[in-house]
Enzyme design. Structure first.
Site, PDB file in Angstrom:
ATOM      1  N   ASP A  70      93.594 -42.284  29.482  1.00 20.85           N
ATOM      2  CA  ASP A  70      92.854 -42.219  28.792  1.00 20.85           C
ATOM      3  C   ASP A  70      91.511 -43.400  29.280  1.00 20.85           C
ATOM      4  OD1 ASP A  70      90.540 -42.776  27.025  1.00 20.85           O
ATOM      5  OD2 ASP A  70      91.145 -41.008  25.780  1.00 20.85           O
ATOM      6  N   SER A 103      85.880 -40.007  24.938  1.00 21.73           N
ATOM      7  CA  SER A 103      86.908 -39.623  25.036  1.00 21.73           C
ATOM      8  C   SER A 103      86.504 -37.833  24.356  1.00 21.73           C
ATOM      9  CB  SER A 103      88.003 -39.920  24.380  1.00 21.73           C
ATOM     10  OG  SER A 103      88.431 -40.877  25.078  1.00 21.73           O
ATOM     11  N   PHE A 110     104.476 -41.179  14.699  1.00 26.95           N
ATOM     12  CA  PHE A 110     105.781 -42.002  14.530  1.00 26.95           C
ATOM     13  C   PHE A 110     104.586 -43.321  14.144  1.00 26.95           C
ATOM     14  CE2 PHE A 110     106.555 -38.923  17.655  1.00 26.95           C
ATOM     15  CZ  PHE A 110     107.826 -38.395  17.440  1.00 26.95           C
ATOM     16  N   GLU A 146      99.122 -37.688  26.267  1.00 26.81           N
ATOM     17  CA  GLU A 146      97.677 -38.381  26.667  1.00 26.81           C
ATOM     18  C   GLU A 146      98.778 -40.133  26.367  1.00 26.81           C
ATOM     19  OE1 GLU A 146      94.029 -40.429  24.935  1.00 26.81           O
ATOM     20  OE2 GLU A 146      95.440 -39.858  23.665  1.00 26.81           O
ATOM     21  N   ASP A 159      93.262 -47.331  27.434  1.00 25.12           N
ATOM     22  CA  ASP A 159      91.848 -47.462  27.523  1.00 25.12           C
ATOM     23  C   ASP A 159      91.846 -48.875  25.869  1.00 25.12           C
ATOM     24  OD1 ASP A 159      88.977 -45.858  26.751  1.00 25.12           O
ATOM     25  OD2 ASP A 159      89.897 -46.201  24.439  1.00 25.12           O
ATOM     26  N   HIS A 162      89.799 -51.964  26.068  1.00 23.32           N
ATOM     27  CA  HIS A 162      88.223 -51.971  24.847  1.00 23.32           C
ATOM     28  C   HIS A 162      88.158 -53.327  24.786  1.00 23.32           C
ATOM     29  CE1 HIS A 162      86.028 -48.748  24.348  1.00 23.32           C
ATOM     30  NE2 HIS A 162      87.328 -47.818  24.359  1.00 23.32           N
ATOM     31  N   ASP A 211      89.741 -39.032  31.342  1.00 27.28           N
ATOM     32  CA  ASP A 211      89.164 -38.616  30.734  1.00 27.28           C
ATOM     33  C   ASP A 211      87.205 -39.581  31.821  1.00 27.28           C
ATOM     34  OD1 ASP A 211      89.272 -40.618  29.340  1.00 27.28           O
ATOM     35  OD2 ASP A 211      88.982 -39.805  27.994  1.00 27.28           O
ATOM     36  N   HIS A 212      86.844 -40.820  31.445  1.00 30.17           N
ATOM     37  CA  HIS A 212      86.925 -41.847  32.145  1.00 30.17           C
ATOM     38  C   HIS A 212      87.000 -42.518  32.933  1.00 30.17           C
ATOM     39  CE1 HIS A 212      87.231 -44.191  28.474  1.00 30.17           C
ATOM     40  NE2 HIS A 212      87.549 -42.938  28.173  1.00 30.17           N
ATOM     41  N   HIS A 222      82.857 -47.540  28.570  1.00 29.66           N
ATOM     42  CA  HIS A 222      83.369 -47.050  29.037  1.00 29.66           C
ATOM     43  C   HIS A 222      83.073 -47.027  30.400  1.00 29.66           C
ATOM     44  CE1 HIS A 222      84.756 -44.488  26.070  1.00 29.66           C
ATOM     45  NE2 HIS A 222      85.913 -45.714  25.828  1.00 29.66           N
TER      46      HIS A 222
HETATM   47 ZN    ZN Z   1      88.058 -45.256  24.880  1.00 27.95          ZN
END
Ligand code: ZN
Length: 509
Positions: free
Chosen positions: A64, A114, A283, A327, A332, A336, A373-374, A453
Site C-alpha cells: 500500500d 486505497s 492480532f 497487503e 502507506d 502518511h 495501489d498508489h 498519496h
Molecule cells: Zn494511504
C-alpha cells in the site's frame, strides 16, 4: 575523439560478415562488471519461455502506497542493512521476469485512495475514491446507490469456481485494501457498527466486519488474518462495536468444524490445518504494530511473512486452488506520518512475505503478482555518494550539498506531510539530529497532518502462468483481467493445463 571512434567502427564493419555483424569493443568496456552482468541478463531473457498455462492459484501482493521511489530506497536500505552494495541490490520481487506500469487514477480523482485502487485491482473496474467493491454507479456514503453496483472480486470469483480464498494484512482487516477481497460498500470508513449512523444502518448498509463474517458460504473467505478487533468485538469485550455482536464467535459458530479464531503468533502457528480449516486471526485491537515495534520483546503479533505462509498452508488444502490477497498496509501509514525509516522497514518486511510465499508455491501453477495501489510523495535526490546511508544527508562531508538556507538536507524527503512547515518555524538542520532514527521525520515541502498519496504510475511485477501478459503501460484494472484469464474464469477457451516444465522462478537467474 569522434574521428577515432568512427575509424574503429569502419574497421569493424569492414571486417564483419554480413550475417553475424559485430563491433569490437575496447577491453575496458567489455571488462566492466555491469557490462558483463547485463549481457548475461540479455542472454537469459532470450532463453526465457513464457508460461502460457493455466494458473491453479493466484497470489496478489499489494504494497500500500509503495511507489517506485519507495521500492528504490528500500532496496538500497535492505542491501545496506546486510552490508552489501545497496544501489545494485534487488528486493525479491524486482527479480520477477515481467513488469508493467499501472496508471492509478480513480473514477473521480487524479490521485486514488486505497478503496478505489483495490477495487480496480481485485474487481477490474474504476470506481470513486472511498468506494470498495462497487462500480462507479455507487456514490460515496450513499447506501441506496450501492444497490445494483456490485462488482465481484477475484477472491469471491475463486470461491464461486470451487477454489479457496483468503486475505492477509497488517492493517485492520476491515481497512480499505483487505476489504477489497470480500466487501462491497459505498464508504470505506463503515468498518464496524460504531462507524455508522443509525440512518445508514436503517438504510440497509452492512458494516465491513459483518460482511466478512456473514458472507454466503459460496463466496466467504477461508482465511482472514490481520488487525482490527475493535470492529469485530463489542464494547467491553475487547472491541468497540455498538450492536453487541461478537463476530469471532459467529465466525466459529457458522464456519463448520474447522472454524478457528486466533489472536497471537503462537496461536496462529499452532492452528491445525485440514481441508475444513477456516481461520480468522485478529492480532491487534487496531492496526497491527509497525515492524519496528512488532519485533520488540513482548510483542505477540505474527509477521506478514508468517501470516502469508499460514494462509498458503490452509488454502493449499483445496486441490482446486486458491486466490490470496496479501497487503503490506503499513508502508502507506509510515509515509502518511512522514517517517521514512518505517516506510523502508515495512517495505522490507513486505518483500520478506513475498520471499516466503515463493518458497511455498510452485511457480509453474501459481501466478504471483506484486504491485501497489498508489504511490506516495517520497523522493530520493541530492547526489549522495555511492554507499552513503540512504537515510542520511545528501552529499558527503567533503561535498556537502546545502540549500539556499545554508542547511544540508536528507536524501529522502516527502512532498507533503507532517514534516512540512507549519508557518511558525523554519527548517531544522538535519546534521544536528539522527536522521536514521525510526521517529525522525523527513522534511516535506508542504505541511499536512497526513501526507497525501501521489498520482504517478506504480509498477506491477509478475511471475508464473500468464505473467508474460504484464507489459507496457496499463490501467490498474489490468491486473484483474490477467488473473481472471490465468484462472480460466473469463469464458475464453481454457489455456493449456498447468505447465510442469521447469523450476525457474526468478530473473535474472
Ligand atoms: Zn494511504
Amino acid at each position: 575523439m569522434r574521428a577515432i571512434v568512427s575509424l574503429v567502427l569502419v574497421i569493424c564493419l569492414v571486417t564483419s560478415g554480413a550475417s553475424a555483424q559485430t563491433v569490437a569493443l575496447p577491453a575496458g568496456q567489455t571488462g566492466d562488471a555491469y557490462f558483463q552482468e547485463s549481457a548475461r541478463q540479455v542472454r537469459t531473457a532470450l532463453a526465457e519461455v513464457p508460461n502460457t498455462g493455466r494458473a491453479r492459484n493466484v497470489i496478489i501482493f499489494v504494497g500500500d502506497g509503495m511507489g517506485l521511489s519507495t521500492v528504490v530506497a528500500s532496496r538500497i536500505f535492505e542491501g545496506q542493512q546486510r552490508g552489501v552494495d545497496g544501489e545494485s541490490n534487488s528486493l525479491v520481487f524486482e527479480r520477477f521476469p515481467y513488469v508493467a506500469l499501472s496508471k492509478t487514477y480513480s473514477d473521480d480523482m487524479q490521485v486514488t485512495d486505497s478503496a478505489a485502487g483495490i477495487t480496480a485491482i481485485m474487481s477490474g473496474v474504476k470506481t470513486g475514491n472511498g468506494v470498495v467493491g462497487l462500480t462507479k454507479a455507487a456514490v460515496r456514503k450513499d447506501c441506496a446507490s450501492a444497490r445494483g453496483a456490485m462488482a465481484l472480486s477475484l477472491a469471491e470469483m475463486a470461491k464461486a469456481s470451487g477454489r479457496s480464498a483468503g486475505v492477509v494484512t497488517n492493517t485492520r482487516l476491515t481497512h480499505a485494501t483487505p476489504a477489497g477481497a470480500y466487501a462491497h460498500t459505498p464508504h470505506r470508513d463503515w468498518e464496524g457498527s460504531q462507524d455508522m449512523s443509525a440512518e445508514v444502518i436503517a438504510a440497509g448498509c452492512v458494516d465491513i466486519a459483518r460482511q466478512l463474517v456473514e458472507a454466503a458460504p459460496a463466496v466467504r473467505m477461508d482465511v482472514a488474518l490481520g488487525g482490527g478487533r475493535s470492529r469485530f468485538l463489542p464494547a467491553g469485550a475487547g472491541g468497540k462495536r455498538t450492536d453487541g455482536r461478537d463476530l469471532p464467535r459467529e465466525w466459529r459458530d457458522t464456519g463448520g468444524p474447522g472454524a478457528l479464531y486466533v489472536q497471537t503468533a503462537a496461536e496462529l502457528a499452532a492452528a491445525p490445518v485440514s481441508p475444513s480449516t477456516r481461520v480468522l486471526g485478529l492480532f491487534a485491537e487496531d492496526h497491527m504494530p509497525f515492524e519496528i515495534e512488532r519485533v520488540a520483546p513482548g510483542s505477540t503479533a505474527p509477521s506478514l511473512a508468517q501470516m502469508t505462509l499460514k494462509a498458503i498452508d490452509v488454502l493449499s488444502q483445496n486441490p482446486e486452488g486458491y486466490v490470496l490477497l496479501v497487503e503490506g498496509g503499513r508502508i502507506d501509514h509510515a509515509s502518511h506520518l512522514g517517517l521514512a525509516r518505517r516506510t523502508l522497514t515495512e517495505t522490507v518486511a513486505f518483500a520478506e512475505a513475498v520471499k516466503a510465499a515463493l518458497g511455498a508455491v510452485d511457480l509453474e501453477d501459481t501466478l504471483v503478482i506484486v504491485t501497489a495501489d498508489h504511490s506516495h510523495g517520497l523522493v530520493l535526490s541530492g547526489y549522495a555518494d555511492r554507499n552513503a546511508p540512504v537515510l542520511g544527508i545528501a552529499g558527503d562531508e567533503g561535498s556537502r550539498v546545502v540549500g539556499l538556507d545554508g542547511k544540508p538536507y536528507t536524501t529522502l524527503m516527502f512532498a507533503t506531510g507532517p514534516g512540512g512547515p507549519d508557518g511558525a518555524t523554519g527548517r531544522s538542520d538535519p546534521s544536528t539530529t539522527d536522521t536514521s532514527d525510526p521517529d525522525y521525520r523527513q522534511v516535506a515541502a508542504v505541511g499536512l497532518r497526513s501526507a497525501a498519496h501521489s498520482g504517478e504510475d506504480v509498477v506491477i511485477y509478475a511471475t508464473g502462468p500468464q505473467a508474460y501478459l504484464f507489459r507496457g503501460v496499463v490501467d490498474e484494472t489490468y491486473t484483474f483481467h490477467v488473473a481472471r484469464r490465468a484462472l480460466g474464469l473469463d469464458g475464453a477457451p481454457a489455456p493449456a493445463t498447468v505447465r510442469k516444465s521447469g523450476k525457474r522462478r526468478l530473473w535474472p537467474f
